[in-house]
Design a protein around this motif. Sequence first.
Motif, PDB file in Angstrom:
ATOM      1  N   GLN A   1      62.775 -32.588  57.688  1.00 24.97           N
ATOM      2  CA  GLN A   1      61.423 -32.617  58.242  1.00 24.97           C
ATOM      3  C   GLN A   1      61.441 -32.113  59.687  1.00 24.97           C
ATOM      4  O   GLN A   1      60.594 -31.304  60.083  1.00 24.97           O
ATOM      5  CB  GLN A   1      60.863 -34.039  58.215  1.00 24.97           C
ATOM      6  N   LEU A   2      62.404 -32.600  60.471  1.00 20.61           N
ATOM      7  CA  LEU A   2      62.512 -32.200  61.877  1.00 20.61           C
ATOM      8  C   LEU A   2      62.787 -30.710  61.987  1.00 20.61           C
ATOM      9  O   LEU A   2      62.117 -29.997  62.747  1.00 20.61           O
ATOM     10  CB  LEU A   2      63.609 -33.013  62.566  1.00 20.61           C
ATOM     11  N   LYS A   3      63.742 -30.220  61.209  1.00 21.08           N
ATOM     12  CA  LYS A   3      64.072 -28.790  61.207  1.00 21.08           C
ATOM     13  C   LYS A   3      62.841 -27.961  60.863  1.00 21.08           C
ATOM     14  O   LYS A   3      62.515 -26.992  61.553  1.00 21.08           O
ATOM     15  CB  LYS A   3      65.202 -28.518  60.209  1.00 21.08           C
ATOM     16  N   ASN A   4      62.126 -28.358  59.807  1.00 20.99           N
ATOM     17  CA  ASN A   4      60.950 -27.602  59.366  1.00 20.99           C
ATOM     18  C   ASN A   4      59.833 -27.620  60.409  1.00 20.99           C
ATOM     19  O   ASN A   4      59.121 -26.632  60.577  1.00 20.99           O
ATOM     20  CB  ASN A   4      60.446 -28.129  58.026  1.00 20.99           C
TER      21      ASN A   4
ATOM     22  N   ASP B   1      57.698 -38.461  58.569  1.00 25.23           N
ATOM     23  CA  ASP B   1      57.350 -39.493  57.598  1.00 25.23           C
ATOM     24  C   ASP B   1      58.647 -40.162  57.177  1.00 25.23           C
ATOM     25  O   ASP B   1      59.402 -39.620  56.366  1.00 25.23           O
ATOM     26  CB  ASP B   1      56.638 -38.878  56.401  1.00 25.23           C
ATOM     27  N   LEU B   2      58.918 -41.325  57.739  1.00 30.06           N
ATOM     28  CA  LEU B   2      60.170 -42.021  57.482  1.00 30.06           C
ATOM     29  C   LEU B   2      60.264 -42.555  56.066  1.00 30.06           C
ATOM     30  O   LEU B   2      61.343 -42.946  55.615  1.00 30.06           O
ATOM     31  CB  LEU B   2      60.366 -43.148  58.501  1.00 30.06           C
ATOM     32  N   GLU B   3      59.148 -42.579  55.336  1.00 28.30           N
ATOM     33  CA  GLU B   3      59.133 -43.070  53.960  1.00 28.30           C
ATOM     34  C   GLU B   3      59.187 -41.927  52.938  1.00 28.30           C
ATOM     35  O   GLU B   3      59.262 -42.181  51.735  1.00 28.30           O
ATOM     36  CB  GLU B   3      57.863 -43.901  53.719  1.00 28.30           C
ATOM     37  N   ALA B   4      59.153 -40.696  53.388  1.00 31.76           N
ATOM     38  CA  ALA B   4      59.133 -39.547  52.476  1.00 31.76           C
ATOM     39  C   ALA B   4      60.481 -39.359  51.792  1.00 31.76           C
ATOM     40  O   ALA B   4      61.519 -39.796  52.298  1.00 31.76           O
ATOM     41  CB  ALA B   4      58.764 -38.276  53.246  1.00 31.76           C
ATOM     42  N   GLU B   5      60.448 -38.699  50.638  1.00 35.89           N
ATOM     43  CA  GLU B   5      61.687 -38.371  49.931  1.00 35.89           C
ATOM     44  C   GLU B   5      62.474 -37.294  50.670  1.00 35.89           C
ATOM     45  O   GLU B   5      63.692 -37.260  50.586  1.00 35.89           O
ATOM     46  CB  GLU B   5      61.381 -37.899  48.508  1.00 35.89           C
TER      47      GLU B   5
ATOM     48  N   ALA C   1      65.726 -40.403  71.029  1.00 34.15           N
ATOM     49  CA  ALA C   1      65.083 -41.551  71.684  1.00 34.15           C
ATOM     50  C   ALA C   1      63.564 -41.411  71.655  1.00 34.15           C
ATOM     51  O   ALA C   1      62.847 -42.387  71.390  1.00 34.15           O
ATOM     52  CB  ALA C   1      65.581 -41.681  73.119  1.00 34.15           C
ATOM     53  N   ASP C   2      63.057 -40.201  71.911  1.00 34.07           N
ATOM     54  CA  ASP C   2      61.606 -39.973  71.954  1.00 34.07           C
ATOM     55  C   ASP C   2      60.927 -40.259  70.619  1.00 34.07           C
ATOM     56  O   ASP C   2      59.818 -40.789  70.589  1.00 34.07           O
ATOM     57  CB  ASP C   2      61.290 -38.537  72.370  1.00 34.07           C
ATOM     58  N   ILE C   3      61.580 -39.870  69.515  1.00 34.50           N
ATOM     59  CA  ILE C   3      60.922 -40.054  68.219  1.00 34.50           C
ATOM     60  C   ILE C   3      61.484 -41.237  67.433  1.00 34.50           C
ATOM     61  O   ILE C   3      61.039 -41.509  66.330  1.00 34.50           O
ATOM     62  CB  ILE C   3      60.928 -38.757  67.372  1.00 34.50           C
ATOM     63  N   GLY C   4      62.459 -41.914  68.016  1.00 32.65           N
ATOM     64  CA  GLY C   4      62.953 -43.153  67.423  1.00 32.65           C
ATOM     65  C   GLY C   4      63.807 -42.984  66.186  1.00 32.65           C
ATOM     66  O   GLY C   4      63.657 -43.735  65.230  1.00 32.65           O
ATOM     67  N   ILE C   5      64.670 -41.957  66.198  1.00 31.28           N
ATOM     68  CA  ILE C   5      65.579 -41.760  65.066  1.00 31.28           C
ATOM     69  C   ILE C   5      67.010 -41.673  65.580  1.00 31.28           C
ATOM     70  O   ILE C   5      67.252 -41.544  66.785  1.00 31.28           O
ATOM     71  CB  ILE C   5      65.221 -40.498  64.244  1.00 31.28           C
ATOM     72  N   ASN C   6      67.948 -41.728  64.660  1.00 31.82           N
ATOM     73  CA  ASN C   6      69.362 -41.667  64.997  1.00 31.82           C
ATOM     74  C   ASN C   6      69.719 -40.305  65.589  1.00 31.82           C
ATOM     75  O   ASN C   6      69.256 -39.269  65.093  1.00 31.82           O
ATOM     76  CB  ASN C   6      70.179 -41.933  63.734  1.00 31.82           C
TER      77      ASN C   6
END
Length: 131
Positions: free
Chosen positions: A16-19, A6-10, A44-49
């Motif tokens: 989030q990825l680790k969990n 959830d890119l909008e989550a606090e 690349a697969d999930i579109g994050i840095n």
Amino acid sequence: MYINLDLEAEEPIYTQLKNQIIAGIAKQEIVPGEGLPSVRSLAADIGINLHTVNKAYQHLKQEGFILIHRQKGVVVNPDGIPEADEIYIGQLKHLLHPLIAESVCRDVSEKEFLELCSGLFNEFQKGEGGK
């Protein structure tokens, strides 16, 4: 294993990825010795840095969940996850303390709290919720 961030989550993305990786291990969707995608590939697969993925992997490595080999890549610790020790139990208590305090303030009964914990715990029991 499916990663849903959830890119909008606090909550930070790396957390989030680790969990979610830890949950995948707990549910036996990822097993000891199994390889994980490279930092670049997963980013690349999930579109994050890629630095976000690297940070999550570094935390997982420090906590004993994964090993990072130059030649083999990233693998779930083939020796299994280290068992809880006094330090881990102390950290767990520290994390639970504010959750329990807020629950008491919001009139969640001890029974309701324990039932919730029990239900969540059962989701991760070995053999349940796996593949």
